[in-house]
Design a protein around this motif. Sequence first.
Motif, PDB file in Angstrom:
ATOM      1  N   LEU A 138       0.804  -1.226   0.000  1.00  0.00           N
ATOM      2  CA  LEU A 138       0.000   0.000   0.000  1.00  0.00           C
ATOM      3  C   LEU A 138       0.836   1.276   0.000  1.00  0.00           C
ATOM      4  N   VAL A 139       2.093   1.183   0.449  1.00  0.00           N
ATOM      5  CA  VAL A 139       2.895   2.396   0.598  1.00  0.00           C
ATOM      6  C   VAL A 139       4.179   2.350  -0.234  1.00  0.00           C
ATOM      7  N   LEU A 140       5.073   1.424   0.100  1.00  0.00           N
ATOM      8  CA  LEU A 140       6.404   1.443  -0.503  1.00  0.00           C
ATOM      9  C   LEU A 140       6.411   1.040  -1.968  1.00  0.00           C
ATOM     10  N   PHE A 141       5.803  -0.103  -2.287  1.00  0.00           N
ATOM     11  CA  PHE A 141       5.845  -0.579  -3.671  1.00  0.00           C
ATOM     12  C   PHE A 141       5.172   0.382  -4.648  1.00  0.00           C
ATOM     13  N   PRO A 142       3.991   0.949  -4.314  1.00  0.00           N
ATOM     14  CA  PRO A 142       3.391   1.917  -5.240  1.00  0.00           C
ATOM     15  C   PRO A 142       4.303   3.124  -5.488  1.00  0.00           C
TER      16      PRO A 142
END
Length: 240
Positions: A138-142
Motif C-alpha cells: 500500500l505504501v512502498l511498492f506503489p
Amino acid sequence: MEALMNKQIGEFVAEDYRTAAVFSKYGIDFCCKGNRTIDEVCTKKGLDKTVLLDNLSTVLNTQPDQAIDYRSWPLDLLTDYIEKKHHRYVEDTVPVLLQFLDKLRRVHGERHPELFKVYELFTETAGALSQHMKKEELVLFPYIRKMFKAKLNDNTVEASHFGRVENPITVMKHEHDEEGERFREIARTTDNYTLPQDACNTYRVAFAMLDEFEKDLHLHIHLENNILFPGAVKLQETVL
C-alpha cells in the motif's frame, strides 16, 4: 582474493543466487545480514576463509542451468513479482501451517513440548508478515512504481509523505531482521526440522512446510534487501 574478501555477502547472492546454498551450509545469514563482508563473517564465526571462497568459486564457475538474473529486472516488474510470488505464497501457506501446527501441539505437545513454542513463534510470524506485506503493497511498492514510471517518462515526482524512500526501507529491513531471527529460533527449536521417531504424517508435512517457508522467506528478503531496496534508493536520485 582481497577483493573477494571485502565483498559483501548480499552482493554475491545478488549476482548469483546459487551462492545462497553455500552461505546456508555454513550458517551465514545472507538475507537479513547481507551487508557483511566475507572477511567479517569468517572472523566472527571462526570459518576458514579459503575453504569458503573455494566453495563459492566452485558454484560461480559452474554454468547455471536456468539461473534467474533478478538484477536485470526493472523495479516495477520486481515489485509485481514479489507480490504475486512471495506475498501470495505467504498468504496461501500461513493458514494451512497454523492449522497443522495447532493440531501438532494438541496431539503431540505432551511428549514434545517444543511444539508449543513453534506454534507461538509461527503465530507471531503470521501476524507480523501480514502487516509488513500490507505496508509494502500500500505504501512502498506503489511509490517505487511511481518513481519508475517517472523515470521512463523523464519526469520528476514529489517527495512522499514519508520523506525519502530510505525511511520506509529502514523500517522494512528492521522487520526483515525480526522475521529472520524468529525463524532461526524456530529452526533451533526443531533442531533444523528434525522429525522425532513417533512423527505422524501431519508432523512430517508441517515440518516440511516450515522448512520450505523459511527458504522462501530467505529469497523473499534477499530480493528486497539486496536488489529492490538499493535499486529504489538509486532511482530516487534521478526523479526527485
